[in-house]
Design a protein around this motif. Structure first.
Motif, PDB file in Angstrom:
ATOM      1  N   GLN A 186       5.056   4.096  -3.159  1.00 42.00           N
ATOM      2  CA  GLN A 186       6.505   4.026  -3.429  1.00 42.00           C
ATOM      3  C   GLN A 186       6.937   4.979  -4.542  1.00 42.00           C
ATOM      4  O   GLN A 186       8.038   5.504  -4.523  1.00 42.00           O
ATOM      5  CB  GLN A 186       6.910   2.597  -3.818  1.00 42.00           C
ATOM      6  N   GLU A 187       6.044   5.185  -5.510  1.00 38.88           N
ATOM      7  CA  GLU A 187       6.447   6.030  -6.643  1.00 38.88           C
ATOM      8  C   GLU A 187       6.743   7.460  -6.202  1.00 38.88           C
ATOM      9  O   GLU A 187       7.458   8.188  -6.879  1.00 38.88           O
ATOM     10  CB  GLU A 187       5.415   5.995  -7.769  1.00 38.88           C
ATOM     11  N   LYS A 188       6.181   7.841  -5.020  1.00 41.57           N
ATOM     12  CA  LYS A 188       6.458   9.196  -4.531  1.00 41.57           C
ATOM     13  C   LYS A 188       7.576   9.162  -3.502  1.00 41.57           C
ATOM     14  O   LYS A 188       8.021  10.199  -3.038  1.00 41.57           O
ATOM     15  CB  LYS A 188       5.204   9.783  -3.872  1.00 41.57           C
ATOM     16  N   GLN A 189       7.966   7.974  -3.057  1.00 39.94           N
ATOM     17  CA  GLN A 189       8.979   7.873  -2.005  1.00 39.94           C
ATOM     18  C   GLN A 189      10.232   7.184  -2.568  1.00 39.94           C
ATOM     19  O   GLN A 189      10.884   7.731  -3.437  1.00 39.94           O
ATOM     20  CB  GLN A 189       8.378   7.153  -0.801  1.00 39.94           C
ATOM     21  N   CYS A 190      10.545   5.988  -2.044  1.00 39.04           N
ATOM     22  CA  CYS A 190      11.797   5.323  -2.426  1.00 39.04           C
ATOM     23  C   CYS A 190      11.975   5.190  -3.943  1.00 39.04           C
ATOM     24  O   CYS A 190      13.012   5.547  -4.506  1.00 39.04           O
ATOM     25  CB  CYS A 190      11.885   3.950  -1.757  1.00 39.04           C
ATOM     26  N   GLU A 191      10.954   4.682  -4.610  1.00 37.81           N
ATOM     27  CA  GLU A 191      11.094   4.435  -6.055  1.00 37.81           C
ATOM     28  C   GLU A 191      11.184   5.749  -6.827  1.00 37.81           C
ATOM     29  O   GLU A 191      11.852   5.819  -7.862  1.00 37.81           O
ATOM     30  CB  GLU A 191       9.922   3.590  -6.568  1.00 37.81           C
ATOM     31  N   GLY A 192      10.532   6.776  -6.288  1.00 36.54           N
ATOM     32  CA  GLY A 192      10.597   8.088  -6.938  1.00 36.54           C
ATOM     33  C   GLY A 192      12.010   8.644  -6.936  1.00 36.54           C
ATOM     34  O   GLY A 192      12.372   9.461  -7.788  1.00 36.54           O
ATOM     35  N   ALA A 193      12.813   8.202  -5.951  1.00 33.88           N
ATOM     36  CA  ALA A 193      14.170   8.742  -5.834  1.00 33.88           C
ATOM     37  C   ALA A 193      15.227   7.796  -6.407  1.00 33.88           C
ATOM     38  O   ALA A 193      16.397   8.172  -6.540  1.00 33.88           O
ATOM     39  CB  ALA A 193      14.472   9.001  -4.357  1.00 33.88           C
ATOM     40  N   VAL A 232       0.784  -1.250   0.000  1.00 33.42           N
ATOM     41  CA  VAL A 232       0.000   0.000   0.000  1.00 33.42           C
ATOM     42  C   VAL A 232       0.814   1.298   0.000  1.00 33.42           C
ATOM     43  O   VAL A 232       0.231   2.363  -0.193  1.00 33.42           O
ATOM     44  CB  VAL A 232      -1.018   0.043   1.177  1.00 33.42           C
ATOM     45  N   CYS A 233       2.134   1.219   0.218  1.00 34.63           N
ATOM     46  CA  CYS A 233       2.891   2.479   0.271  1.00 34.63           C
ATOM     47  C   CYS A 233       2.930   3.161  -1.093  1.00 34.63           C
ATOM     48  O   CYS A 233       3.046   2.483  -2.113  1.00 34.63           O
ATOM     49  CB  CYS A 233       4.333   2.207   0.703  1.00 34.63           C
ATOM     50  N   PRO A 288      -4.542  12.557  -6.681  1.00 32.38           N
ATOM     51  CA  PRO A 288      -3.574  12.214  -5.638  1.00 32.38           C
ATOM     52  C   PRO A 288      -3.423  10.711  -5.382  1.00 32.38           C
ATOM     53  O   PRO A 288      -2.501  10.289  -4.687  1.00 32.38           O
ATOM     54  CB  PRO A 288      -4.120  12.907  -4.377  1.00 32.38           C
ATOM     55  N   ALA A 289      -4.302   9.892  -5.948  1.00 30.10           N
ATOM     56  CA  ALA A 289      -4.239   8.439  -5.685  1.00 30.10           C
ATOM     57  C   ALA A 289      -2.967   7.832  -6.261  1.00 30.10           C
ATOM     58  O   ALA A 289      -2.369   8.386  -7.185  1.00 30.10           O
ATOM     59  CB  ALA A 289      -5.445   7.758  -6.317  1.00 30.10           C
ATOM     60  N   ARG A 290      -2.577   6.701  -5.712  1.00 30.06           N
ATOM     61  CA  ARG A 290      -1.415   5.980  -6.251  1.00 30.06           C
ATOM     62  C   ARG A 290      -1.683   5.629  -7.708  1.00 30.06           C
ATOM     63  O   ARG A 290      -2.788   5.227  -8.078  1.00 30.06           O
ATOM     64  CB  ARG A 290      -1.193   4.669  -5.479  1.00 30.06           C
ATOM     65  N   VAL A 301      -2.519  13.208  14.488  1.00 32.49           N
ATOM     66  CA  VAL A 301      -1.653  14.389  14.636  1.00 32.49           C
ATOM     67  C   VAL A 301      -1.449  15.063  13.261  1.00 32.49           C
ATOM     68  O   VAL A 301      -1.549  16.275  13.129  1.00 32.49           O
ATOM     69  CB  VAL A 301      -0.284  13.977  15.240  1.00 32.49           C
ATOM     70  N   SER A 302      -1.190  14.251  12.254  1.00 28.27           N
ATOM     71  CA  SER A 302      -0.832  14.814  10.935  1.00 28.27           C
ATOM     72  C   SER A 302      -2.052  15.122  10.080  1.00 28.27           C
ATOM     73  O   SER A 302      -1.965  15.850   9.107  1.00 28.27           O
ATOM     74  CB  SER A 302       0.039  13.810  10.176  1.00 28.27           C
ATOM     75  N   GLY A 303      -3.216  14.553  10.436  1.00 32.82           N
ATOM     76  CA  GLY A 303      -4.349  14.546   9.512  1.00 32.82           C
ATOM     77  C   GLY A 303      -4.142  13.367   8.575  1.00 32.82           C
ATOM     78  O   GLY A 303      -3.066  12.738   8.595  1.00 32.82           O
ATOM     79  N   ALA A 304      -5.155  13.049   7.761  1.00 38.45           N
ATOM     80  CA  ALA A 304      -5.087  11.844   6.921  1.00 38.45           C
ATOM     81  C   ALA A 304      -3.810  11.838   6.094  1.00 38.45           C
ATOM     82  O   ALA A 304      -3.548  12.770   5.343  1.00 38.45           O
ATOM     83  CB  ALA A 304      -6.316  11.785   6.019  1.00 38.45           C
ATOM     84  N   ALA A 305      -2.981  10.801   6.276  1.00 42.57           N
ATOM     85  CA  ALA A 305      -1.686  10.741   5.570  1.00 42.57           C
ATOM     86  C   ALA A 305      -1.481   9.330   5.024  1.00 42.57           C
ATOM     87  O   ALA A 305      -2.333   8.830   4.301  1.00 42.57           O
ATOM     88  CB  ALA A 305      -0.566  11.179   6.498  1.00 42.57           C
ATOM     89  N   THR A 306      -0.369   8.697   5.387  1.00 41.49           N
ATOM     90  CA  THR A 306      -0.094   7.367   4.829  1.00 41.49           C
ATOM     91  C   THR A 306       0.275   6.376   5.934  1.00 41.49           C
ATOM     92  O   THR A 306       0.649   6.770   7.051  1.00 41.49           O
ATOM     93  CB  THR A 306       1.081   7.397   3.827  1.00 41.49           C
ATOM     94  N   VAL A 307       0.210   5.107   5.559  1.00 41.23           N
ATOM     95  CA  VAL A 307       0.523   4.022   6.494  1.00 41.23           C
ATOM     96  C   VAL A 307       1.950   4.174   7.025  1.00 41.23           C
ATOM     97  O   VAL A 307       2.202   4.113   8.230  1.00 41.23           O
ATOM     98  CB  VAL A 307       0.346   2.665   5.774  1.00 41.23           C
TER      99      VAL A 307
END
Ligand code: FAD
Ligand code: SF4
Length: 457
Positions: free
Chosen positions: A91-98, A88-89, A316-318, A429-435
Motif C-alpha cells: 500500500q505504501e507504494k500504491q493507495c497510501e503512497g498517494a 499483503v499489498c 524492494p521489500a515492503r 505474463v508480467s513476470g513476478a509482480a504483486t497480488v
C-alpha cells in the motif's frame, strides 16, 4: 489531524519460535478512529493509485458511519480478496503512497481498514448474495493463484460454468505455498477459496495442465469455450555461481513450499524435514527474501543474514516486512554480493562475497551496485537464494503455438495469447509482480473472454 492508529503486533519474544500472525489488525474503535482521518477527497488520489481502483473513500465513509456490512459490500465490488490484499499489498507504494493526508502527516492506513473489513466478513460469514444467471458455457482456468481466483469470480458472476485446474494439492498459488502464515494465515486463503466454491466455481487439484491434460484437450475434448492461464512465475532464478549445487543451497520458492505446503516446520509430525543449520544467509532484498529469512529464524537458525548488493533504502521489500525482520533479529549485510559457494563433500560450508559500492543510477532510477574487488568469506550452513522467479516452462513446452518472450513470459494482446480463445494474465505474463496486479489482470481478462465468447457464439 490525529496521528495514524498504529496496528498492534505480537511482541518479538512471542513470535520468535512460532508462525502466528504478527500484525494483529484493528478492533472496531481503532478502525473507526483511523477512518475518521480520511478527508473523503472529491478527486481521491488513492483510488487512482490503486491498481484495481477500489472506491476507497466510499468504503471508508461506511466505516465512519459504523456500517461495516455496507463497507464490506462496497469494497467487495472491486476486490474479492480484501482480507488478503489488506495484509499483503504494498500500500505504501500504491493507495497510501498517494493519499493526500500523507503530504503533511502519515497517510490514512487504507490497507489496515481493508483488512479490518475482510476479517469482519470472514469472522461473521458475511456474504454478498449473488444472482447468477447461468449460461451453461464452460470456461477453464489454469492455476488457482490470485489471477486465476479473480478471473474465476468474475467469469462466474457473468454466469459461466467455471472450472479451475491447479497443479498442487492446495489452492491459492503463492498465497498458499509462498507467503508464510505469520503474514497470511492459511485459514484465510482456504475460506476465501471456499467462498468461490459456494458461488459454484469448480476446483480440480493435482492437475498439471500440459502434463495431466493439455490446453488442446481442454478446448477440443472437454469443450471449454475459453481458457485463462494464470500459472504464475514459480521457477526460481539462479545465481549461476560455482558451488550452487552443494547441499544446503536452496531457492526461496522451494524452501518456502517445503515449510508452508509440505509442513516441514511441523517435523516430525510431518515427515518432510528441511535442514538449515545455525547460520543461514538469504540472498536478495524483496518480500520473498524477507519471508525466507524470517521463516529460517522461526525454524531455529541462530543467525540469519540478508545479503543484498545495494543499500537499505533500495530494498524492494515492503517497509513493514523489513521493520518486522529487523525486530526479529535478521542481520542485514548490505552492499554484499555472493560470488562463490565453498563446500566440503558436497555440503555447503561458506560463501564468498564481494563488497559492493553504489555507482550511477540505472534505468530503474536506483544506483547501480559496483564491485570493489574486495572479498569476505562467511561461514554458513545454508543459503536461500531469492533473486526472482520466472514462469515455469511446462505449459509452453506442451502447448503448440503458445508464444512467449525471451524470459518465458506468455505474450498477450488484450489478454489473448497467440492461441485464439486462450487468455493469460498475472505473473505468467508480467513476470513476478504483486497480488493485486495479478487480480486486476484476472478481472480485466474476464471482460475480454466474455466478449470473445459472445462474438464466436
Ligand atoms: P501464482 O500465485 O504463482 O499462482 C499460480 C498457480 O498456478 C500456482 O498455484 C501454480 O501451482 C499453478 N500452476 C502453475 N502451472 C500450472 C499448470 N501447468 N497447471 C495447473 N496449475 C499450474 N505480492 C504482494 O503483493 N505482496 C506480498 O507481500 C508478496 N509476497 C510474496 C512472497 C513470496 C514468497 C512470493 C513467492 C511472492 C510474493 N508476492 C507478493 C508476489 C505475489 O504473490 C504474486 O505476484 C502473485 O501470487 C501472482 O499471482 P498469479 O495468480 O499470477 O500466480
Ligand atoms: Fe481519504 Fe486519503 Fe483517499 Fe483522500 S486520498 S479519499 S484522504 S484515503
Amino acid at each position: 489531524m490525529k496521528a495514524r492508529v498504529k496496528m498492534r503486533n505480537l511482541d518479538r519474544e512471542t513470535r520468535q519460535t512460532n508462525f502466528l500472525e504478527v500484525a494483529c489488525g484493528y478492533n472496531d474503535q481503532e478502525a473507526h478512529d483511523e477512518a475518521m482521518r480520511c478527508l473523503e477527497c472529491k478527486n481521491p488520489r488513492c483510488v487512482e493509485a490503486c491498481p484495481v481502483h477500489i472506491n476507497i473513500p466510499k468504503f471508508i465513509k461506511h466505516i465512519k458511519d459504523e456500517n461495516k456490512e455496507e463497507a464490506y459490500f462496497s469494497l467487495y465490488e472491486d476486490n474479492i480478496l480484501p482480507a488478503i490484499c489488506g495484509r499483503v499489498c504494498p500500500q505504501e507504494k500504491q493507495c497510501e503512497g498517494a493519499c493526500i493526508v500523507g503530504i503533511k502527516n502519515e497517510p490514512v492506513s487504507i490497507g489496515a481498514l481493508e483488512r479490518f473489513l475482510g476479517d469482519f466478513a470472514l469472522e461473521t460469514g458475511l456474504k454478498k448474495e449473488m444472482n447468477i444467471k447461468e449460461n451453461n458455457i464452460k470456461v477453464a482456468i489454469v492455476g488457482s493463484g490470485p489471477a486465476g481466483l479473480s478471473n474465476a469470480a468474475s467469469m462466474r458472476r457473468l454466469g459461466y460454468d467455471v472450472t479451475v485446474y491447479e497443479a498442487l494439492h492446495k489452492f491459492g498459488g503463492v498465497l498458499q505455498y509462498g507467503i508464510p502464515d505469520f503474514r497470511l494465515p492459511k485459514e484465510i486463503v482456504v475460506t476465501e477459496v471456499s467462498k468461490l466454491k459456494d458461488m459454484g466455481v469448480k476446483f480440480v487439484k493435482n492437475a498439471i495442465i500440459g502434463k495431466s491434460i493439455t490446453i488442446d484437450q481442454l478446448r477440443d475434448e472437454e469443450n471449454y469455450q475459453a481458457i485463462f492461464i494464470g500459472s504464475g512465475a514459480g521457477l526460481p532464478s539462479s545465481l549461476n555461481l560455482k558451488g550452487e549445487n552443494f547441499s544446503g543451497v536452496f531457492y526461496a520458492n522451494e524452501f518456502l513450499t517445503r515449510v508452508n505446503l509440505m509442513k516441514s516446520r511441523q517435523f516430525p509430525h510431518y515427515k518432510t524435514p528441511v535442514r538449515i543449520g545455525d547460520n543461514v544467509c538469504v540472498v536478495g532484498g524483496g518480500n520473498v527474501a524477507m519471508d525466507a529469512a524470517r521463516t529460517a529464524k522461526r525454524l531455529g537458525a541462530k543467525n540469519v543474514f540478508i545479503l543484498y548488493r545495494r543499500d537499505m533504502d533500495s530494498l524492494p521489500a515492503r517497509r513493514e516486512e523489513v521493520e518486522h525482520a529487523i525486530e526479529e533479529g535478521i542481520d542485514f549485510r548490505l552492499l554484499k554480493n555472493p560470488v562463490e559457494f565453498i563446500g566440503e563433500n558436497y555440503l555447503l560450508k561458506q560463501v564468498k562475497v564481494e563488497i559492493m559500492e553504489l555507482g550511477e543510477s540505472d534505468a530503474s532510477g536506483r544506483r547501480r551496485p559496483v564491485g570493489t574487488n574486495k572479498f569476505e568469506i562467511m561461514d554458513i550452513d545454508s543459503c536461500i537464494i531469492s533473486i526472482g522467479q520466472k514462469p515455469n516452462p511446462i505449459l509452453k513446452n506442451h502447448t503448440k503455438g503458445l508464444e512467449t518472450d525471451k524470459w518465458g513470459r506468455i505474450t498477450t494482446k488484450n489478454y489473448m495469447t497467440s492461441i485464439k480463445g486462450v487468455f493469460a494474465g498475472g505473473d505468467v505474463v508480467s513476470g513476478a509482480a504483486t497480488v493485486i496486479l495479478a487480480m486486476g489482470a484476472g478481472k480485466d481478462a474476464s471482460i475480454e473472454m466474455d466478449k470473445f465468447i459472445k462474438l464466436t457464439k
